[in-house]
Design a protein around this motif. Structure first.
Motif, PDB file in Angstrom:
ATOM      1  N   MET A  25       0.978  -1.365   0.166  1.00 14.49           N
ATOM      2  CA  MET A  25      -0.027   0.035  -0.122  1.00 14.49           C
ATOM      3  C   MET A  25       0.869   1.385  -0.137  1.00 14.49           C
ATOM      4  O   MET A  25       0.281   2.569   0.321  1.00 14.49           O
ATOM      5  N   ASP A  26       2.000   1.072  -0.441  1.00 15.81           N
ATOM      6  CA  ASP A  26       3.167   2.236  -0.052  1.00 15.81           C
ATOM      7  C   ASP A  26       2.844   3.009  -1.556  1.00 15.81           C
ATOM      8  O   ASP A  26       2.936   2.471  -2.620  1.00 15.81           O
ATOM      9  N   SER A  31       1.504   4.266   5.684  1.00 13.36           N
ATOM     10  CA  SER A  31       0.847   2.928   5.462  1.00 13.36           C
ATOM     11  C   SER A  31      -0.058   2.932   6.730  1.00 13.36           C
ATOM     12  O   SER A  31       0.500   3.271   7.849  1.00 13.36           O
ATOM     13  N   LYS A  32      -1.204   2.355   6.502  1.00 15.22           N
ATOM     14  CA  LYS A  32      -2.458   2.369   7.554  1.00 15.22           C
ATOM     15  C   LYS A  32      -1.866   1.342   8.960  1.00 15.22           C
ATOM     16  O   LYS A  32      -2.314   1.557   9.776  1.00 15.22           O
ATOM     17  N   ARG A  33      -1.423   0.484   8.173  1.00 13.29           N
ATOM     18  CA  ARG A  33      -1.035  -0.896   9.121  1.00 13.29           C
ATOM     19  C   ARG A  33       0.267  -0.932   9.624  1.00 13.29           C
ATOM     20  O   ARG A  33       0.627  -1.980   9.663  1.00 13.29           O
ATOM     21  N   ARG A  40     -13.825 -18.530  15.668  1.00 11.94           N
ATOM     22  CA  ARG A  40     -12.762 -17.887  14.872  1.00 11.94           C
ATOM     23  C   ARG A  40     -12.000 -17.077  15.803  1.00 11.94           C
ATOM     24  O   ARG A  40     -10.985 -16.329  15.496  1.00 11.94           O
ATOM     25  N   ASN A  90       4.861 -10.654  13.910  1.00 10.16           N
ATOM     26  CA  ASN A  90       5.008 -11.839  14.740  1.00 10.16           C
ATOM     27  C   ASN A  90       3.505 -12.381  14.450  1.00 10.16           C
ATOM     28  O   ASN A  90       2.420 -12.009  14.049  1.00 10.16           O
ATOM     29  N   ASN A  91       3.391 -13.932  14.593  1.00  5.50           N
ATOM     30  CA  ASN A  91       2.289 -14.815  14.367  1.00  5.50           C
ATOM     31  C   ASN A  91       2.271 -15.591  15.496  1.00  5.50           C
ATOM     32  O   ASN A  91       3.366 -16.203  15.854  1.00  5.50           O
ATOM     33  N   SER A  92       1.117 -16.127  15.978  1.00  3.68           N
ATOM     34  CA  SER A  92       0.841 -17.166  16.925  1.00  3.68           C
ATOM     35  C   SER A  92       1.104 -18.612  16.267  1.00  3.68           C
ATOM     36  O   SER A  92       0.797 -18.754  14.873  1.00  3.68           O
ATOM     37  N   GLU A 139      -0.006 -14.748  24.334  1.00  2.00           N
ATOM     38  CA  GLU A 139       1.395 -14.389  23.848  1.00  2.00           C
ATOM     39  C   GLU A 139       1.801 -12.932  24.328  1.00  2.00           C
ATOM     40  O   GLU A 139       2.859 -12.691  24.740  1.00  2.00           O
ATOM     41  N   VAL A 192     -10.234 -18.160  18.149  1.00  4.39           N
ATOM     42  CA  VAL A 192      -9.123 -19.100  18.868  1.00  4.39           C
ATOM     43  C   VAL A 192      -7.662 -18.196  18.698  1.00  4.39           C
ATOM     44  O   VAL A 192      -6.818 -18.267  19.543  1.00  4.39           O
ATOM     45  N   THR A 193      -7.463 -17.967  17.432  1.00  6.64           N
ATOM     46  CA  THR A 193      -6.102 -17.221  17.122  1.00  6.64           C
ATOM     47  C   THR A 193      -5.832 -15.931  17.833  1.00  6.64           C
ATOM     48  O   THR A 193      -4.708 -15.934  18.325  1.00  6.64           O
ATOM     49  N   GLY A 253       4.114  -4.663  17.350  1.00 10.51           N
ATOM     50  CA  GLY A 253       3.017  -4.992  16.642  1.00 10.51           C
ATOM     51  C   GLY A 253       2.826  -6.411  16.436  1.00 10.51           C
ATOM     52  O   GLY A 253       3.731  -7.018  16.271  1.00 10.51           O
ATOM     53  N   VAL A 254       1.647  -6.984  16.409  1.00  6.08           N
ATOM     54  CA  VAL A 254       1.349  -8.213  16.082  1.00  6.08           C
ATOM     55  C   VAL A 254       0.353  -8.362  15.129  1.00  6.08           C
ATOM     56  O   VAL A 254      -0.851  -7.432  14.934  1.00  6.08           O
ATOM     57  N   THR A 255       0.366  -9.090  13.969  1.00  2.00           N
ATOM     58  CA  THR A 255      -0.668  -9.311  13.017  1.00  2.00           C
ATOM     59  C   THR A 255      -1.227 -10.516  13.141  1.00  2.00           C
ATOM     60  O   THR A 255      -0.524 -11.646  13.641  1.00  2.00           O
ATOM     61  N   LEU A 256      -2.445 -10.688  12.915  1.00  2.00           N
ATOM     62  CA  LEU A 256      -3.192 -11.998  13.039  1.00  2.00           C
ATOM     63  C   LEU A 256      -3.250 -12.561  11.902  1.00  2.00           C
ATOM     64  O   LEU A 256      -3.680 -11.901  10.830  1.00  2.00           O
ATOM     65  N   ILE A 266      -4.039 -22.867  13.038  1.00  2.00           N
ATOM     66  CA  ILE A 266      -4.301 -23.064  14.280  1.00  2.00           C
ATOM     67  C   ILE A 266      -5.589 -23.669  14.591  1.00  2.00           C
ATOM     68  O   ILE A 266      -5.775 -24.795  15.136  1.00  2.00           O
ATOM     69  N   ASN A 267      -6.717 -23.033  13.987  1.00  2.00           N
ATOM     70  CA  ASN A 267      -8.054 -23.623  13.967  1.00  2.00           C
ATOM     71  C   ASN A 267      -7.971 -25.061  13.565  1.00  2.00           C
ATOM     72  O   ASN A 267      -8.661 -25.818  14.085  1.00  2.00           O
ATOM     73  N   ILE A 269      -5.095 -16.897  21.668  1.00  2.00           N
ATOM     74  CA  ILE A 269      -3.490 -17.266  21.540  1.00  2.00           C
ATOM     75  C   ILE A 269      -2.693 -16.202  21.777  1.00  2.00           C
ATOM     76  O   ILE A 269      -1.887 -15.852  22.389  1.00  2.00           O
ATOM     77  N   THR A 270      -3.097 -15.150  20.613  1.00  2.00           N
ATOM     78  CA  THR A 270      -2.298 -13.771  20.656  1.00  2.00           C
ATOM     79  C   THR A 270      -2.346 -13.149  21.625  1.00  2.00           C
ATOM     80  O   THR A 270      -1.280 -12.523  22.235  1.00  2.00           O
ATOM     81  N   ARG A 320       4.793 -11.749  27.164  1.00  2.75           N
ATOM     82  CA  ARG A 320       5.970 -10.913  26.867  1.00  2.75           C
ATOM     83  C   ARG A 320       5.906  -9.895  27.680  1.00  2.75           C
ATOM     84  O   ARG A 320       6.899  -9.420  28.097  1.00  2.75           O
ATOM     85  N   ARG A 348      12.915  -6.338  19.186  1.00  2.00           N
ATOM     86  CA  ARG A 348      13.139  -6.737  17.752  1.00  2.00           C
ATOM     87  C   ARG A 348      13.869  -5.213  17.094  1.00  2.00           C
ATOM     88  O   ARG A 348      13.295  -4.336  17.359  1.00  2.00           O
TER      89      ARG A 348
END
Lengths: 141, 226
Positions: free
Chosen positions: A19-20, B215-217, B110, A128-130, B120, B112-113, B223-226, A78-79, B116-117, B124, B204
């Motif tokens: 999106m940049d 960038s919006k995100r 939905r 990061n991801n779980s 976590e 569940v993830t 930061g953590v992404t799902l 994960i699900n 866990i996040t 931390r 990090r």
């Protein structure tokens, strides 16, 4: 997950759109491959659910059945990993036990400038991801 | 124990969360969640209500006064963590109280993830937490109502996978299945020789040059992404 996109940035190789305003192609780097023991099963969303379930079942059954298997799932998988583990337990009529561990996995994205003439250098973005690791085992005695 | 309960099947097609029933029947392609929703909407049905059935707490010997965080699909992690961190970190004069020493994150389907996040992130931020993870099936009642006419109404009963994560400042029973000590180097990873998990307190390196306004995100470290 990045959801915003514009049309002029679609290239055949990019899996996610960037999106940049400086044109970048975003490519996800695969998570680090871990050495796999025979009783390790990694779950993804591409393979059929029934096939994954049958494979796990086969590892547990049979003459050479392992005492325990370890099911791994990352992000959206994960699900599915949890579903498979619970299904295995249901089929065994309660003979199997589950032990779940969670962790965080670092993923790296490579951002490459689409147009080689454009100003921009390859960047990396870390996120990061779980992840979940479920041990399915027959308890001794 | 029959986990494949379904009072009404939605127009003969299996809902995507029902891997349970589909796995045993004659091979039928599992519809993706978006297909099922589209077909549902096309048939003029809309989900009106979704209630979760109460299941007993899977953790043995846990004090009834602990904080339980119910993570839903639409929950914002920022809000959940703000509340939970405030409770766990307010130690002044309350260190003897059991309520602030343990917290349970529970979610199903939905969510569940996200559950866990959340766990976590808390591990931390607040180091030295013992973890106990439990998986079960959870029953869910959904009420679908017809858009046209408004007479027909369906109640669908599903079982979805759910997870409960107990985080505790006090040591837990290491023999319990699902136990995880605070240290990141457990036996599971030692064989592989890899440390994918970040050590608590480790930051990090900030490598990114993209400016925040573009960038919006953008997720800076943490930061953590799902």
């Amino acid at each position: 997950m990045l959801a915003h996109c514009t049309d002029d940035r679609k290239t055949p190789e990019c899996s996610t759109k960037s999106m940049d305003p400086v044109e970048y192609t975003l490519r996800k780097r695969l998570p680090r491959k871990l050495p796999k023991r025979r009783n390790d099963v990694y779950i993804n969303m591409k393979t059929d659910f029934k096939a994954q379930l049958a494979r796990c079942q086969k590892l547990l059954d049979g003459g050479a059945g392992h005492k325990e298997i370890c099911i791994h799932g990352l992000g959206l998988a994960i699900n599915r990993a949890i579903n498979i583990a619970l299904q295995l337990q249901a089929f065994s009529q309660g003979a199997l036990q589950l032990a779940a561990n969670t962790s965080t996995v670092e993923l790296v994205d490579d951002l490459e400038p689409e147009d080689p003439d454009e100003a921009g250098e390859p960047l990396t973005r870390t996120r990061n991801n779980s992840a979940i690791h479920i041990k399915v085992f027959y308890p001794n005695a | 124990m029959d986990l494949r309960d379904e009072c009404v099947t939605f127009k003969g097609e299996k809902a995507p969360a029902d891997h349970i029933s589909s796995a045993l029947l004659a091979p039928k392609p599992l519809p993706s969640p978006s297909t099922a929703l589209k077909q549902g909407l096309a048939a003029g049905f809309k989900k009106v209500l979704r209630t979760e059935e109460d299941s007993p707490s899977p953790f043995p010997g846990v004090l009834p006064g602990i904080l339980e965080m119910r993570v839903k699909e639409g929950s914002k992690i920022r809000n959940l963590m703000g509340f939970a961190m405030a409770r766990m970190q307010s130690e002044s004069g309350d260190s003897g109280r059991a309520g602030l020493r343990q917290v349970v994150f529970a979610g199903s389907g939905r969510a569940v993830t996200k559950t866990i996040t959340c766990a976590e992130i808390m591990k931390r931020k607040v180091g030295g937490l013992y973890q106990l993870t439990k998986l079960q099936y959870k029953g869910v009642q959904e009420v679908w109502e017809s858009q046209e006419g408004g007479e027909s109404e369906m109640t669908v009963h599903r079982t979805v996978p759910s997870i409960s994560i107990l985080l505790s400042k006090d040591p837990l029973d290491p023999l319990e299945p699902g136990y995880q000590p605070p240290e990141t180097q457990y036996a599971l990873w030692e064989e592989r020789g890899g440390a994918d998990v970040l050590q608590p307190g480790e930051k990090r390196p900030f490598k990114n040059n993209i400016s925040e306004t573009h960038s919006k995100r953008f997720c800076p470290q943490g930061g953590v992404t799902l």
